[in-house]
Design an enzyme around this catalytic site. Structure first.
Site, PDB file in Angstrom:
ATOM      1  N   THR A 175      -8.708  -1.385   0.108  1.00  0.00           N
ATOM      2  CA  THR A 175      -9.141  -2.392  -1.008  1.00  0.00           C
ATOM      3  C   THR A 175      -8.335  -3.447  -0.911  1.00  0.00           C
ATOM      4  O   THR A 175      -8.463  -4.695  -1.322  1.00  0.00           O
ATOM      5  CB  THR A 175      -9.409  -1.651  -2.170  1.00  0.00           C
ATOM      6  OG1 THR A 175      -8.537  -0.802  -2.572  1.00  0.00           O
ATOM      7  CG2 THR A 175     -10.705  -0.921  -2.191  1.00  0.00           C
ATOM      8  N   LYS A 201      -0.371   4.260   7.955  1.00  0.00           N
ATOM      9  CA  LYS A 201      -0.598   2.827   7.591  1.00  0.00           C
ATOM     10  C   LYS A 201       0.436   1.967   8.224  1.00  0.00           C
ATOM     11  O   LYS A 201       0.334   0.803   8.306  1.00  0.00           O
ATOM     12  CB  LYS A 201      -0.254   2.767   6.141  1.00  0.00           C
ATOM     13  CG  LYS A 201      -1.572   3.375   5.266  1.00  0.00           C
ATOM     14  CD  LYS A 201      -1.335   3.266   3.845  1.00  0.00           C
ATOM     15  CE  LYS A 201      -2.352   4.201   2.875  1.00  0.00           C
ATOM     16  NZ  LYS A 201      -3.725   3.244   3.018  1.00  0.00           N
ATOM     17  N   LYS A 204       1.003  -1.131   0.233  1.00  0.00           N
ATOM     18  CA  LYS A 204      -0.124   0.013  -0.010  1.00  0.00           C
ATOM     19  C   LYS A 204       1.024   1.138  -0.073  1.00  0.00           C
ATOM     20  O   LYS A 204       1.976   1.185   0.272  1.00  0.00           O
ATOM     21  CB  LYS A 204      -0.755  -0.223   1.282  1.00  0.00           C
ATOM     22  CG  LYS A 204       0.036  -0.295   2.368  1.00  0.00           C
ATOM     23  CD  LYS A 204      -1.300  -0.302   3.881  1.00  0.00           C
ATOM     24  CE  LYS A 204      -1.878  -1.604   3.771  1.00  0.00           C
ATOM     25  NZ  LYS A 204      -3.271  -1.585   3.516  1.00  0.00           N
TER      26      LYS A 204
END
Length: 789
Positions: free
Chosen positions: A629, A527, A521
Site C-alpha cells: 500500500t 522486501k 516498509k
C-alpha cells in the site's frame, strides 16, 4: 468564527480549566490535543450514536484485525469535519496553532501495511456510509519505539497513552469475560469514532483491553508476597500489553494465541449480545445480519469460537456450524508459508482448552464434504485442517468461510495456482480478488495540502476527495510547463518540510534540493532492503572511481522496523547504517550520494515521506509481496515506482504505464523456472560488482560491531542455511538489472520537466488505488451490505 467553532472553543476552554487549570494560551501541546479532541467528540456524539443504531438494525460487516494502525486522529478528523481552517485560526488568535499538536504520539496499534489498510478501510466505509465496524486489541504499548544504538535496532516501550486517549470511550458496561481454562480475564471495550468525509455517518472501531477479574490479592500483599499480589493482574494485562510479542519460544507462542483468542472471543460475544437484544435466542437470522471479515489468519480462531458460543446457547454442532459458515470471509495477505499460521495442538490446548475438539469436528465435516464431492484421498489429506497434529488456520478459514480473497490480481492468481491451489480446485467460486487501496483523504489531502490545492484548482472542484478517478482528467496538463513547474515547486516545498521535521525530530540534516529516493516498509528479507543497500554501495564505488560522473545528487532513505527476534532483518538495519557511515566519511562522494535511515517509522513519519519522495522503491522478489500500500501512497503523491512486477506494482504500471515507471528484475515465471538450478555463487564469481559488494560484508570494509551479523548475511546469500537455500529471494539474480534501473532513474531525473511529467501522470492515474473503490467492492461482492438509510 461560525457557531460550531465557537462551541468547540468554549468546550476546549472548559476542559482546559477544569482538568488542567490552564487556558488555550498556557496549555501544553498534549493538553491542547486532549481538550480539542474531547470537544470534537462532543460535537459528533449524536451522529455517532445514530450511526451505531443504523448499523445494528441492518446487515452490517465487522472487520476483525490484530492491527489497526490509525495513527494520529486529530488532523484527519478535523479534515472530515471541515473544521481545519476555522479551528487553526481560532487557536492562532490565542497564540497557539494546530501545528503544535504534531508533538502528540501516534496510536501505535499496528506494524505496517496490514494495520494501515484496516484503518483506511474503516475510513472509506464511513465516507461511503456503509455499515462497517472494526474489532481489535487496545495494546498498551503497541509495537515498540525503535531507537538506533550504534547502528543496531533497540526496542523500547511506546507508551502512546501516557497523556491520555481522548478519542476513545471506555464502555465498562459492555465488558465481557474470556475463559482460559483455569483463569478468567476481563475484556473491556474502548470505542473510537471513525469519521466519514462529507457525511454525518460515523463508524466505530472497538478495541478490547485485557484486565484481571481481581486486580489485587490483598491477602498475599498482607503476607508480604508483593509480587504474588499482582501476579494475576500482570498475567491478564500481558494479553493486551504489546503487539506481536516475540514468539521464538513456546511462552511467546502461547501469549500470541491468547491474544488472538482474546479479541476474537470478545468480539463475537459482543455481537451475540447485541443480536440477542433484538432477536432473543432465535439465531436463525444471525448470519443474515452479520458479515465478518478475517484480516489474515490472526482472527481465524473466531470460527471455532463462534461454534462454541452458539453451542453454549443451546444449538447442536451441526446447527452452530451451519450458521458459522454463513458469517466469515477471509483475506489472505501473504504467500509466505511461515505467515500462514499453523498452531500446534499442544500449544493451542494449553492456551485455549476446549477449542481444538471443535476444530477437529470441523475437520470431520470437511472430510465428509470432500468425500461427497469425490475429491481424491491425497488431496483430502493435503486439505485436512488438523493434519500433522496441528491446526492449519488458512485451511480452516477457506473451508469454514464464504469467500477468500487476495489483495492484488497477481497475488490472487498465486493463491489460486500455487498457495491454495487444491482449495481453488474444489471451491473455485469462493475465490475473489480485491486489490488494496488507500484513502486519499489522509494520504493526499492531509499529508500534501499544497498538491491537493493544485489538483482541486485545476479540476475545478474537490470531487477527487470522494472519487479519486476524477484525477484522470488532469492528464491534459502533462505538457503544460507552468503546471509542471508548479508541481516541481510543491515537491521542493515538501522535501524542505520533511527535512525540517527530520532535523527537529531526529537531529538528522539532509539537503532538500537532492533527489529523494525512499524505501519505507517493514524490514524483511523478501522486501529486499538488502538488495537496495548493496546497490547503493556499488554506486558509491563507481562514483568514487570516476566511472559514474554524471550523477544527480541523491539521498536514499530507508525506514521501517524489524521484528524483535528477526536477526537478519536487524542485521540489514545495521548494514544500512554502516554503508551510510562509509559514504559520510568520504568527502568526495557524499556531495553526490547519501544514505539515511529514519528511526521509528510510523504513520506521522510516513505522511512527511510520501509527500516528499521522488522515487518509490518497491523491489520485493516477484511473487512474494501480496500487494503493498506504500506504493499506492507514493504514486498518489507523484513518485515514480522503481520496482519489480510484484504485488500491486503490476496494476500500477498498467494504470500509469511502464514508460512512467521503472520496472526491472525477474518475473514470477522466470523465478519459477530457475528455482531448481539457481546458482547465486556463480553470479558472485562472474560479476565483479557483485563480488566486491558482497566481499565488503566480510573483508573489514563494513563493521558489524563484532556481532557476526554481516558474515551471516553473506552466508545467507552464497551458502544458505539448514532451513533455507542460498539467496532465497534472488538478490544476485536481480542485482545487475536493478543497478541499471537505479542509474536510469538518476539519468532521467536530470531532466526535471520530463521527470515531473512521469510523476504527474502517476498522480492522474492513481484512481484505482483508492480504498473507496476497494471497500465498495467488498461491500458488493463479499459482504452484501448497502448504505445506511
Amino acid at each position: 468564527m461560525n457557531e460550531r467553532t465557537k462551541a468547540v472553543k468554549a468546550a476546549m476552554n472548559f476542559a482546559l480549566k477544569t482538568d488542567y487549570h490552564k487556558t488555550l494560551a498556557t496549555a501544553t501541546p498534549a493538553e491542547l490535543h486532549t481538550a480539542l479532541s474531547r470537544s470534537l467528540v462532543g460535537v459528533i456524539t449524536d451522529d455517532w450514536q445514530k450511526s451505531r443504531e443504523q448499523h445494528l438494525n441492518a446487515r452490517h460487516a465487522l472487520y476483525f484485525s490484530a492491527e489497526f494502525l490509525v495513527g494520529r486522529a486529530i488532523f484527519n478528523n478535523l479534515l472530515c469535519l471541515g473544521l481545519t481552517k476555522e479551528v487553526d485560526e481560532m487557536m492562532r488568535a490565542e497564540g497557539v496553532s494546530l501545528a503544535d499538536l504534531e508533538q502528540v504520539e501516534d496510536a501505535a496499534l499496528g506494524n505496517g501495511g496490514l494495520g494501515r489498510l484496516a484503518a483506511c478501510y474503516l475510513d472509506s466505509a464511513a465516507t461511503l456510509e456503509l455499515p462497517l465496524d472494526g474489532y481489535g486489541i487496545r495494546y498498551r504499548y503497541g509495537l515498540f519505539k525503535q531507537q538506533i544504538d550504534n547502528g543496531f535496532q533497540k526496542e523500547v516501550p511506546d507508551d502512546w497513552t501516557k497523556y491520555g486517549d481522548p478519542w476513545s470511550i471506555r464502555r465498562e458496561d459492555e465488558t465481557v469475560l474470556i475463559e482460559y481454562g483455569c483463569r478468567t480475564v476481563r475484556a473491556v471495550p474502548y470505542d473510537m469514532p471513525v469519521l466519514g468525509y462529507g457525511t454525518d455517518h460515523i463508524g466505530t472501531l472497538r478495541l478490547w483491553q485485557a484486565e484481571p477479574v481481581e486486580p489485587f490479592d490483598f491477602v498475599r500483599f498482607n503476607n508480604q508476597d508483593y509480587d504474588g499480589s499482582v501476579a494475576e493482574k500482570n498475567r491478564a494485562e500481558d494479553i493486551s500489553r504489546v503487539l506481536y510479542p516475540n514468539d521464538s519460544g513456546d511462552e511467546g507462542k502461547v501469549l500470541r494465541l491468547e491474544q488472538e483468542y482474546f479479541f476474537s472471543s470478545a468480539s463475537l460475544q459482543d455481537m451475540l449480545r447485541q443480536y440477542k437484544k433484538r432477536h432473543g435466542n432465535d439465531f436463525s437470522q444471525f448470519a443474515a445480519l452479520h458479515a465478518v471479515q478475517l484480516n489474515d489468519t490472526h482472527p481465524v480462531l473466531a470460527i471455532p469460537e463462534l461454534v462454541r458460543l452458539l453451542m453454549q446457547e443451546g444449538l447442536d454442532f451441526e446447527a452452530a456450524f451451519a450458521i458459522t459458515r454463513g458469517v466469515f470471509s477471509y483475506t489472505n495477505h501473504t504467500v509466505m508459508p511461515e505467515a500462514l499460521e499453523t498452531l500446534p495442538r499442544h500449544l493451542l490446548e494449553r492456551a485455549v482448552p476446549g477449542l481444538y475438539p471443535i476444530i477437529e469436528k470441523i475437520d470431520g465435516k470437511l472430510r465428509q464434504e470432500l468425500s461427497e464431492k469425490g475429491v481424491p484421498g491425497d488431496v483430502v489429506g493435503r486439505l485436512s485442517i488438523t493434519r500433522d497434529n496441528c491446526a492449519h488456520m488458512a485451511d480452516l478459514a477457506v473451508f469454514a468461510g464464504r469467500y477468500v480473497n487476495g489483495v492484488a490480481r497477481l497475488h490472487t492468481e498465486i493463491l489460486k495456482n500455487r498457495v491454495l491451489r487444491d482449495w481453488y480446485s474444489v471451491y473455485p467460486e469462493r475465490f475473489q480478488n480485491k486489490t488494496n487501496g488507500v484513502t486519499q483523504r489522509r494520504w493526499l489531502a492531509l499529508c500534501n495540502p499544497e498538491l491537493a490545492a493544485l489538483l482541486t484548482r485545476l479540476l475545478g472542484s474537490d470531487r477527487w476527495l470522494t472519487d479519486l478517478s476524477a484525477l484522470t482528467e488532469l492528464t491534459r496538463y502533462e505538457n503544460d510547463e507552468a503546471v509542471m513547474r508548479e508541481f516541481l515547486a510543491i515537491k521542493r516545498t515538501r522535501r524542505g518540510e520533511f527535512a525540517d521535521w527530520l532535523q527537529k525530530t531526529h537531529g538528522i540534516t539532509v539537503d532538500p534540493t537532492r533527489l529523494f529516493d525512499v524505501q519505507i516498509k517493514r524490514i524483511h528479507e523478501y522486501k529486499r532492503q538488502f538488495l537496495n543497500i548493496l546497490a547503493v554501495l556499488e554506486l558509491y564505488y563507481e562514483i568514487k572511481e570516476g566511472q559514474l560522473n554524471d550523477f544527480k545528487p541523491t539521498t536514499y532513505f530507508f525506514a521501517g522496523k524489524s521484528a524483535p527476534g528477526y536477526r537478519r532483518a536487524k542485521a540489514i538495519i545495521k548494514l544500512i547504517g554502516e554503508v551510510a557511515r562509509v559514504i559520510e566519511n568520504d568527502p568526495q562522494v557524499r556531495q553526490k550520494l547519501r544514505v539515511v535511515f529514519v528511526p521509528n517509522y510510523n504513520v506521522s513519519c510516513a505522511e512527511y515521506m510520501v509527500a516528499a519522495a521522488d522515487v518509490s522503491e518497491q523491489i520485493s522478489t516477484a511473487g512474494t509481496e501480496a500487494s503493498g500500500t506504500g506504493n499506492m501512497k507514493l504514486m498518489a503523491n507523484g513518485s515514480v515506482t522503481l520496482g519489480t512486477l510484484d504485488g500491486a506494482n503490476v496494476e500500477i504500471v498498467e494504470e500509469a504505464g511502464e514508460s512512467n515507471n521503472y520496472i526491472f528484475g525477474a518475473h514470477v515465471e522466470e523465478i519459477n523456472d530457475r528455482a531448481n538450478d539457481y546458482n547465486p555463487h556463480g553470479i558472485y564469481e562472474s560479476d565483479g560488482r557483485v563480488h566486491r559488494v558482497m566481499d565488503a560484508l566480510v573483508n573489514g570494509t563494513l563493521n558489524d560491531g563484532g556481532s557476526g551479523d554481516f558474515r551471516e548475511l553473506y552466508d545467507s546469500i552464497l551458502h544458505g542455511a539448514d532451513w533455507q537455500r542460498p539467496d532465497q529471494y534472488y538478490l544476485m539474480l536481480d542485482f545487475g538489472r536493478y543497478l541499471d534501473a537505479k542509474k536510469q532513474v538518476n539519468r532521467d531525473a536530470q531532466d526535471e520537466l520530463a521527470f515531473a511529467k512521469k510523476g504527474w501522470h502517476n498522480i492522474c492515474m492513481c484512481g484505482k488505488f483508492s480504498s473507496d473503490r476497494a471497500i465498495a467492492e467488498y461491500a458488493r461482492d463479499i459482504w452484501q451490505i448497502e448504505k445506511v438509510k
